[in-house]
Design a protein around this motif. Structure first.
Motif, short mmCIF file in Angstrom:
data_model
loop_
_atom_site.label_atom_id
_atom_site.label_comp_id
_atom_site.label_asym_id
_atom_site.label_seq_id
_atom_site.Cartn_x
_atom_site.Cartn_y
_atom_site.Cartn_z
N LYS A 219 2.65 -28.64 -1.09
CA LYS A 219 1.99 -29.09 0.24
C LYS A 219 2.22 -28.93 1.33
O LYS A 219 1.40 -29.19 2.17
CB LYS A 219 2.53 -31.00 -0.25
CG LYS A 219 2.69 -31.43 -1.59
CD LYS A 219 3.06 -33.09 -1.28
CE LYS A 219 3.17 -33.68 -2.91
NZ LYS A 219 4.60 -34.74 -3.25
N LEU B 217 2.80 -25.50 2.59
CA LEU B 217 3.56 -24.08 2.56
C LEU B 217 1.85 -23.79 3.46
O LEU B 217 0.93 -24.46 4.41
CB LEU B 217 2.37 -23.36 1.20
CG LEU B 217 2.15 -21.79 1.71
CD1 LEU B 217 4.13 -21.63 1.39
CD2 LEU B 217 1.74 -21.42 0.16
N LYS C 10 -7.42 -28.14 9.33
CA LYS C 10 -6.39 -27.24 9.52
C LYS C 10 -6.27 -27.26 10.90
O LYS C 10 -6.58 -27.15 12.27
CB LYS C 10 -6.69 -25.78 8.92
CG LYS C 10 -5.35 -25.72 9.03
CD LYS C 10 -4.11 -26.12 7.45
CE LYS C 10 -3.01 -25.70 8.06
NZ LYS C 10 -2.21 -26.10 7.52
N TYR D 124 -2.27 -26.45 13.34
CA TYR D 124 -1.01 -26.29 13.07
C TYR D 124 0.38 -27.54 14.09
O TYR D 124 -0.50 -26.26 15.70
CB TYR D 124 -0.86 -24.42 13.29
CG TYR D 124 -1.64 -24.02 12.50
CD1 TYR D 124 -0.95 -23.52 10.80
CD2 TYR D 124 -2.96 -23.12 12.97
CE1 TYR D 124 -1.05 -22.41 10.83
CE2 TYR D 124 -3.11 -22.53 12.17
CZ TYR D 124 -2.97 -22.26 10.70
OH TYR D 124 -3.28 -21.43 9.87
N LYS E 43 -7.23 -18.47 4.03
CA LYS E 43 -6.23 -18.87 3.87
C LYS E 43 -6.28 -19.57 2.71
O LYS E 43 -5.64 -19.58 1.60
CB LYS E 43 -5.37 -18.56 4.13
CG LYS E 43 -4.67 -17.19 5.38
CD LYS E 43 -3.38 -17.75 5.47
CE LYS E 43 -3.28 -16.28 7.00
NZ LYS E 43 -2.24 -17.01 8.41
N ALA F 295 -7.73 -19.09 -0.42
CA ALA F 295 -6.81 -18.72 -1.49
C ALA F 295 -5.96 -19.66 -1.96
O ALA F 295 -5.16 -19.65 -2.46
CB ALA F 295 -6.79 -17.85 -0.53
N GLY F 296 -5.88 -20.89 -0.64
CA GLY F 296 -4.52 -21.73 -1.62
C GLY F 296 -3.40 -21.36 -0.82
O GLY F 296 -2.11 -21.87 -1.48
N LEU F 297 -3.24 -20.27 0.27
CA LEU F 297 -1.91 -20.33 0.75
C LEU F 297 -1.79 -21.19 2.22
O LEU F 297 -0.42 -21.10 2.53
CB LEU F 297 -2.73 -18.40 1.41
CG LEU F 297 -2.25 -17.63 0.99
CD1 LEU F 297 -2.27 -16.63 1.69
CD2 LEU F 297 -1.09 -17.85 -0.62
N LEU F 298 -2.91 -21.73 2.62
CA LEU F 298 -2.48 -23.10 3.32
C LEU F 298 -2.95 -24.17 2.69
O LEU F 298 -3.55 -24.15 1.91
CB LEU F 298 -3.39 -22.59 4.65
CG LEU F 298 -3.05 -21.86 5.66
CD1 LEU F 298 -3.97 -21.26 6.58
CD2 LEU F 298 -1.30 -21.70 5.53
N VAL F 299 -2.13 -25.55 2.86
CA VAL F 299 -3.22 -26.71 2.16
C VAL F 299 -3.84 -27.02 3.61
O VAL F 299 -3.30 -27.59 4.73
CB VAL F 299 -1.96 -27.05 1.88
CG1 VAL F 299 -2.36 -28.82 0.97
CG2 VAL F 299 -1.36 -26.09 0.66
N GLU G 224 -4.88 -10.06 5.87
CA GLU G 224 -5.16 -9.37 7.01
C GLU G 224 -4.03 -8.60 7.02
O GLU G 224 -3.65 -7.71 7.14
CB GLU G 224 -5.53 -9.88 8.17
CG GLU G 224 -4.55 -9.91 8.79
CD GLU G 224 -3.89 -11.93 8.55
OE1 GLU G 224 -4.18 -12.30 9.93
OE2 GLU G 224 -4.06 -12.28 7.61
#
Lengths: 274, 233
Positions: free
Chosen positions: A269, A271, B13, B15, B49, B52-56, B82
């Protein structure tokens, strides 16, 4: 896919461990040969008439000790590094793009870590066995084992087999839980945007303290009313130890499950690869 | 089969306090080569990302062929990061075996041919390679898959112009008609000739989404020219 992950994980780790274990075996056999030829009484008598053999043995036992410590440390480092570096640094970009489930990633690392921990133990026992070859006979050994069984039964009224099995289960569960605790600490570290390694260490320390408290409470509850049994030798004390071991196993199973789900849900959840 | 390969709804998204992408709504059709263009730090990598499923996502949704990123979408998506994500100790042949194991759509022969064309020895270890060569290896691996969506994050940044042409050629010739390619870059002039559509993003927001033909007709400019105008400092 789990099988493939395990295969590649084993491949990635064995390139480090196989040479180490190869070196350990060669060193052990070499030492044993020097011992057999130059100083057959190395273990039984302090003084020997073969100075050269003594010196060689001194060096090779030192090397042996360093190698064993090195392998144990390496096993630990590998468990941490494969989880952290392979999943949460640049390599993670590849691992998380694979069409595999998150739990498969965690489980593959865990299982391979467990295998190397087991190999480490087995290899140490094996080297002891090689060193002691010729100093005992199989007859004596089996007799000693048989008498240990009957002594144990006499003193505790418990089967030694059962006790050993419980002890083995405890060690197994404890190892799994310890590895998962490292994993969950690393995963918690990833929740921070900076200083993730420091955060992981912090998480590990906090979890350790929490576990200490829970463990102490558990011990206290168990010890109340059993104090005189613990002090006394014999059957009653054994019953308490028995309960202690199995209780710890159950606790560790619970902790392990919590760590596993914690790790997995953070990875799924939240990552956030850098 | 759905015509839309990628779609987002209010995709956001952040951070911490910093918002990398805000409220992106778009649909990407099959069979297109799309340039995801924007200045540094505009949110290009974050978008890729997420796909690609590397971030939610923090808010909103992104779907690939109707599904949120997961095992199913990762099997359909070929992602070039990258970063150089390959294990340094591996040989090229070992990393090919790795890809072959995990991706059923991986075509080994294609990969070996491309390695030969770019003079890369499959027995070389990645450790001994220059950064540019590593990037080439990664791109070869990614383009050797018969994926439905290719996500290429800065695919030509580190490679020499000659290899650049070969790579762009590979990208156009390698994908099936029903697949799409999203290329993120700021080297627009170099890839302009292969693009069908462009998406401009800036500071996490969608600025412009259009086909290249439309841009040439309505603005009477090249994509590069328009980019320089839109993102003028």
């Amino acid at each position: 896919m789990l099988g493939k992950l395990i295969k590649h994980e084993t491949r990635a780790t064995s390139r480090i461990f196989l040479p180490l274990y190869g070196a350990l075996l060669i060193l052990t056999i070499f030492t044993k040969l020097v011992m057999a030829i130059g100083a057959p009484d190395f273990f039984s008598e302090a003084a020997s008439n073969n100075r050269v053999a003594e010196i060689i043995l001194g060096i090779s036992f030192t090397l042996y000790f360093i190698l064993i410590v090195g392998i144990c440390v390496m096993t630990m480092v590998m468990i941490i590094q494969r989880f952290y570096k392979n999943l949460f640094t640049d390599e993670g970009y590849l691992m998380f793009s694979l069409p595999v489930k998150t739990w498969e990633l965690v489980l593959s690392k865990l299982l391979v870590g467990m295998i190397w921990s087991a190999v480490c133990t087995v290899m140490i026992v094996l080297t002891f066995f090689i060193f002691s070859l010729g100093t005992f006979s199989m007859m004596e050994l089996s007799q000693a084992i048989r008498s240990a069984y009957s002594m144990f039964y006499l003193q505790t009224a418990m089967e030694l087999n059962l006790f050993m099995a419980e002890l083995a289960l405890f060690i197994l569960v404890n190892t799994v839980a310890s590895i998962l605790m490292i994993y969950v600490a690393i995963a918690i570290g990833q929740l921070f945007s900076q200083h993730r390694i420091v955060a992981a260490f912090g998480a590990y320390i906090v979890i350790t303290i929490a576990l200490q408290i829970i463990g102490s409470v558990f011990m206290a509850v168990l010890a109340i009313g059993n104090l005189e049994n613990l002090v006394l030798n014999g059957r009653d004390a054994m019953t308490t130890i028995h309960w202690l071991i199995n209780g710890s196993t159950v606790l560790n199973v619970l902790f392990g499950i919590a760590f596993y789900y914690g790790t997995q849900s953070i990875m799924k959840k939240c990552l956030n690869l850098e | 089969m759905m015509m839309t390969i990628l779609s987002t709804k209010n995709l956001t998204k952040s951070y911490g306090k910093k918002t990398a992408l805000s409220n992106i709504n778009m649909e990407i059709q099959r069979g297109r080569i799309i340039g995801l263009l924007g200045p540094n730090g505009s949110g290009k990598s974050t978008f890729i990302k997420l796909a690609a499923g590397l971030l939610v996502p923090t808010e909103g949704e992104i779907t690939i062929d109707g599904d949120v990123p997961g095992v199913d979408t990762k099997a359909k998506v070929s992602y070039l990061s990258e970063r150089t994500y390959l294990n340094d100790w591996m040989r090229v042949s070992e990393i090919i075996a790795f890809f072959e194991d995990f991706y059923t759509d991986f075509n080994r022969i294609k990969a070996e041919n491309m390695l030969k064309d770019l003079n890369i020895n499959p027995d070389d270890r990645l450790k001994t390679m220059s950064k540019g060569t590593k990037e080439k290896v990664q791109l070869i691996l990614v383009m050797s898959r018969q994926a439905q969506l290719y996500l290429l994050d800065e695919p030509i940044g580190g490679v020499d112009p000659a290899a650049r042409d070969y790579i762009l050629n590979t990208i156009i010739t390698n994908y099936k008609e029903d697949a799409s390619v999203i290329i993120s870059t700021h080297l627009i002039a170099d890839i302009e000739q292969i693009l069908d559509d462009i998406i401009f993003i800036n500071q996490g927001e969608l600025v412009l989404s259009s086909s290249v033909d439309e841009i040439r007709e309505t603005h009477n400019k090249s994509v590069d020219g328009l980019f320089r105008e839109v993102f003028k400092c």
